[in-house]
Design an enzyme around this catalytic site. Structure first.
Site, short mmCIF file in Angstrom:
data_model
loop_
_atom_site.label_atom_id
_atom_site.label_comp_id
_atom_site.label_asym_id
_atom_site.label_seq_id
_atom_site.Cartn_x
_atom_site.Cartn_y
_atom_site.Cartn_z
CB SER A 123 -1.14 0.24 12.17
OG SER A 123 -0.68 1.20 11.25
NE ARG A 124 6.06 -3.55 9.75
CZ ARG A 124 7.00 -4.16 9.05
NH1 ARG A 124 7.60 -3.50 8.07
NH2 ARG A 124 7.35 -5.40 9.31
CB ALA A 154 1.13 -10.17 8.82
N GLY A 166 -6.79 -3.81 1.96
CA GLY A 166 -7.90 -3.88 2.91
C GLY A 166 -7.42 -4.04 4.33
CE LYS A 176 -3.25 1.26 5.06
NZ LYS A 176 -2.39 0.59 6.07
CG LEU A 225 9.01 0.67 5.14
CD1 LEU A 225 9.99 1.82 5.00
CD2 LEU A 225 8.97 -0.15 3.86
CE LYS A 249 -3.16 -2.71 2.84
NZ LYS A 249 -3.68 -2.93 4.21
#
Length: 327
Positions: free
Chosen positions: A254-255, A140, A136, A191, A274, A108
């Site tokens: 979320s990174r 992971a 979406g 996002k 990253l 993304k």
């Protein structure tokens, strides 16, 4: 045209690539998981487990390889590398592909150096392949463990998108097919930037009300940009748009949120993780400006990341913008 995908290759053996290999295996496909690093490949193949997903065994139908030519022979290929490395991965793969092989980007973002979206990069790097995009709300670890997940898979041809969905879907992984490729890509890229903003708000302890306001106004920016590119409203309000935004603004798994959280707390950015939004923010702002689209939250994130404004000054500037009707 009839599409049958019995063999699936996954290029990229990180956590997300391994999770998607598990998805394809659960759907009954024979799966090749390509790892560029030989030591990493040996560890996964020997332990039948990716160290980045501890406690989750690999299915017997997943073969780990460092032979890119073997991966290229699959009926369809998922490219699971960071957005800024997509072109290089596809260029190595391109000479080995049969004409028309679907290459599904699973990153993304927007290529920083060219301002190209993921399927545009694939089209340039492998002209004989057929680009598609998967995006979406999906972490992971959740996907690898077989927890219920729904995503969007878009390709220019509806029959191809539908066939890819059939090849990957199962009782725990539900893809919806679409032909709105650009809408799906914009949702995923935007996002990431908005999740950094959400992390900053949380890191500054500005409260749940501020986080809700930020997420909502950020979504309005995503919608404005999407409309400027001709995206469909159902895409922007669907899984790859609003759905992914809700997930990535919700917590440090979320990174991008984690990066924003560190910034908000005045801490160093997480090492070795990253956050694509760091690359995407300035590009997103430039693309928006070229279309005459206002994205003040994204602009604030880009300015904070570049060091041209402090977090407190950026927040104050957003709050002091001229009052107007909600849109």
């Amino acid at each position: 045209m009839s599409h049958r995908f019995q063999t699936i290759a996954v290029v990229g053996a990180g956590a997300w690539g391994t999770a998607l290999a598990a998805v394809a295996a659960r759907a009954g496909r024979n799966v090749t998981l390509y790892a560029r690093d030989a030591d990493h490949a040996v560890r996964i193949a020997t332990a039948r487990e990716n160290p980045r997903l501890p406690g989750i065994p690999l299915a017997d139908s997943i073969t780990v390889t460092t032979d890119l030519a073997r991966a290229a022979r699959a009926d369809a290929i998922l490219i699971v590398v960071p957005a800024q490395h997509l072109r290089g991965a596809v260029m190595h793969l391109a000479p080995l592909l049969a004409p028309g092989t679907p290459l599904v980007a699973c990153a993304k973002g927007i290529e920083h150096s060219t301002h190209k979206f993921m399927t545009e990069v694939i089209a340039e790097a492998a002209p004989r392949a057929t680009p598609a995009i998967l995006s979406g709300p999906s972490f992971a670890d959740d996907v690898a463990r077989g927890l219920p997940t729904a995503v969007t898979l878009a390709a220019p041809d509806e029959a191809l998108a539908s066939a890819l969905v059939q090849a990957l879907g199962s009782s725990t992984f539900r893809p919806y097919h679409s032909t709105d490729v650009r809408g799906v890509e914009i949702g995923g890229a935007a996002k990431n930037v908005l999740a950094i903003a959400a992390g900053i708000v949380s890191g500054r302890d500005l409260g749940a009300s501020a986080l809700a306001a930020l997420t909502t106004r950020g979504f309005a920016e995503l919608v404005r940009l999407g409309r400027a590119y001709g995206a469909r409203s159902e895409t922007l309000t669907g899984l790859s748009g609003l759905g992914d935004l809700i997930l990535t603004c919700a917590g440090p798994q979320s990174r991008n949120f984690a990066a924003g959280l560190a910034l908000g707390r005045g801490e160093p950015l997480p090492a070795g993780k990253l956050a694509e939004g760091q690359y995407t923010a300035p590009v997103l702002v430039e693309l928006a400006a070229s279309r005459g689209v206002e994205m003040p939250v994204a602009q604030a994130v880009a300015a904070i990341l570049s060091g041209t404004v402090t977090i407190d000054a950026a927040i104050e500037a957003l709050m002091l913008r001229p009052f107007k009707a909600e849109e």
